[in-house]
Design an enzyme around this catalytic site. Structure first.
Site, short mmCIF file in Angstrom:
data_model
loop_
_atom_site.label_atom_id
_atom_site.label_comp_id
_atom_site.label_asym_id
_atom_site.label_seq_id
_atom_site.Cartn_x
_atom_site.Cartn_y
_atom_site.Cartn_z
N ARG A 128 18.23 2.06 -2.16
CA ARG A 128 19.56 2.43 -1.67
C ARG A 128 20.27 1.26 -1.00
O ARG A 128 21.49 1.13 -1.09
CB ARG A 128 19.43 3.60 -0.69
CG ARG A 128 18.93 4.87 -1.34
CD ARG A 128 18.65 5.98 -0.33
NE ARG A 128 18.03 7.11 -0.98
CZ ARG A 128 18.68 8.07 -1.64
NH1 ARG A 128 20.00 8.02 -1.71
NH2 ARG A 128 18.03 9.06 -2.21
N ALA A 129 19.50 0.42 -0.34
CA ALA A 129 20.10 -0.71 0.36
C ALA A 129 20.45 -1.86 -0.59
O ALA A 129 21.17 -2.78 -0.19
CB ALA A 129 19.16 -1.21 1.44
N ASN A 130 19.95 -1.79 -1.81
CA ASN A 130 20.12 -2.92 -2.73
C ASN A 130 20.74 -2.50 -4.06
O ASN A 130 20.40 -3.05 -5.10
CB ASN A 130 18.77 -3.59 -2.97
CG ASN A 130 18.23 -4.28 -1.75
OD1 ASN A 130 18.72 -5.33 -1.35
ND2 ASN A 130 17.23 -3.68 -1.13
N PRO B 62 14.53 3.79 0.54
CA PRO B 62 15.53 3.04 1.30
C PRO B 62 15.79 1.65 0.74
O PRO B 62 16.91 1.15 0.83
CB PRO B 62 14.92 2.97 2.72
CG PRO B 62 13.47 3.29 2.55
CD PRO B 62 13.38 4.19 1.37
N GLY B 63 14.76 1.03 0.15
CA GLY B 63 14.96 -0.29 -0.44
C GLY B 63 15.93 -0.26 -1.60
O GLY B 63 16.84 -1.09 -1.69
N SER C 30 0.82 -1.22 0.00
CA SER C 30 0.00 0.00 0.00
C SER C 30 0.85 1.26 0.00
O SER C 30 0.39 2.32 0.42
CB SER C 30 -0.94 0.00 1.21
OG SER C 30 -0.20 -0.05 2.43
N ASN D 184 3.86 3.90 -2.10
CA ASN D 184 3.79 4.81 -3.24
C ASN D 184 3.64 4.08 -4.57
O ASN D 184 2.86 4.49 -5.44
CB ASN D 184 5.06 5.68 -3.28
CG ASN D 184 5.10 6.68 -2.16
OD1 ASN D 184 4.09 6.98 -1.54
ND2 ASN D 184 6.29 7.20 -1.88
N ASN E 5 11.48 6.48 -13.32
CA ASN E 5 12.02 5.16 -12.98
C ASN E 5 10.99 4.30 -12.25
O ASN E 5 10.97 3.08 -12.42
CB ASN E 5 13.28 5.31 -12.12
CG ASN E 5 13.09 6.22 -10.93
OD1 ASN E 5 12.64 7.37 -11.08
ND2 ASN E 5 13.42 5.76 -9.74
N CYS F 51 13.78 -1.05 -12.55
CA CYS F 51 13.41 0.12 -13.37
C CYS F 51 14.43 0.34 -14.47
O CYS F 51 14.07 0.64 -15.62
CB CYS F 51 13.27 1.36 -12.49
SG CYS F 51 14.78 1.87 -11.62
#
EC number: 1.2.1.10
Length: 308
Positions: free
Chosen positions: A168-170, A165-166, A12, A14, A281, A127
């Protein structure tokens, strides 16, 4: 025969909310459920106002319903989707995965969608992959008779504020997954992917550069025509996808490892359904997922299609 395939959105946030607006416009898909875990989620609130049935009780609630969706679009996390995928399969629900989980085959609509219409679970890769692999595919098919594309490299530049954050972390996972897609879907024998988080303010829209090594005697007009054809195909579901200029051809040089190269520059402007236009993206992910869902509905779910 139903006119539309019934759809649940799992997640749920963005991306799920932007996806919802695209699905509401579809002639082939009817979003009926949104599933989250946060009862205070803005996405769930928006979905309720738009007439969807919503829950914060997660996937277990969805698969326990007597009336189940034909399709699930999941935009959560790889960890969550890997746990949910067997539940969808057991319930007979087809899944379109917008996470990095890659439980099923990766799909880029212009390149390989037709091959995977019957797959119970398909993955939307990244993306950067959705934006650049179509170009690599276009070049590869144009030079297939001459041995194909020995090497392709893509550089995806996205607005820093659009990367959560997802992402950036991956970053490493992004580059590995996209590089693999450049090879397995795009057709290059070796692929490389680079992502740049552009800190410009105001934010810049997504821009991508695609380098493809090509045989020196390749038909350049045929390559350019193939690229334009694929761009037109992407534009049917991402209107803001466009070439920045004509494909650029360079003769073999030391800098290119002695190979001729075609360089293609594209940009992706989002539709602005929920996410801002600079977040092309993210928009290309939700738009491509919608395209995949529509084709599955047309070809395998026995729906007739039609306006609301």
């Amino acid at each position: 025969m139903p006119s539309k395939a019934s759809v649940a959105i799992v997640g749920s946030g963005n991306i799920s909310t932007d996806l919802l607006y695209k699905l509401l416009r579809s002639d082939w898909l009817e979003p009926r459920w949104m599933v989250g875990i946060d009862p205070q989620s803005e996405g769930l609130a928006r979905a309720r106002k738009l007439g969807l049935e919503t829950t914060h009780e997660g996937v277990d609630w969805l698969v326990a319903q007597s009336d189940k969706p034909d399709l699930v679009f999941e935009a959560t996390s790889a960890y969550v989707h890997k746990a949910a995928a067997p539940k969808y399969a057991a319930a007979g629900i087809r899944a379109i995965d917008l996470t990095p989980a890659a439980v099923g085959p990766a799909v880029v609509p212009p390149a390989n969608l037709r091959e995977h219409l019957d797959a119970p679970n398909v993955n939307m890769i990244t993306c950067g992959g959705q934006a650049t692999i179509p170009i690599v595919y276009a070049v590869s098919r144009a030079v297939a008779d001459l041995g194909g594309v020995p090497y392709a490299e893509i550089v995806a530049s996205v607005a820093s504020v659009s990367a959560g954050p997802g992402t950036r972390a991956n970053i490493d996972e992004f580059t590995k997954t996209t590089s693999k897609g450049v090879e397995t879907i795009g057709g290059a024998r070796r692929g490389k992917a680079i992502i740049i988080l552009n800190p410009a303010d105001p934010p810049m829209i997504m821009r991508d550069t695609i380098f493809c090594a090509i045989p020196e005697d390749a038909d350049r007009d045929a390559i350019a025509a193939s690229i334009h054809e694929v761009v037109a195909q992407v534009q049917t579901y991402v209107p803001g996808y466009r070439l920045l200029n004509e494909p650029q051809f360079d003769e073999p040089s030391i800098n290119s490892g002695g190979q001729a190269v075609v360089t293609t520059f594209v940009e992706v402007e989002g539709a602005g359904d929920y996410l801002p236009p600079y977040a092309g993206n993210l928009d290309i992910m939700t738009a491509a997922a919608t395209k995949v869902g529509e084709e599955i509905a047309k070809e395998t779910l026995a729906v007739s299609g039609g306006k609301r």
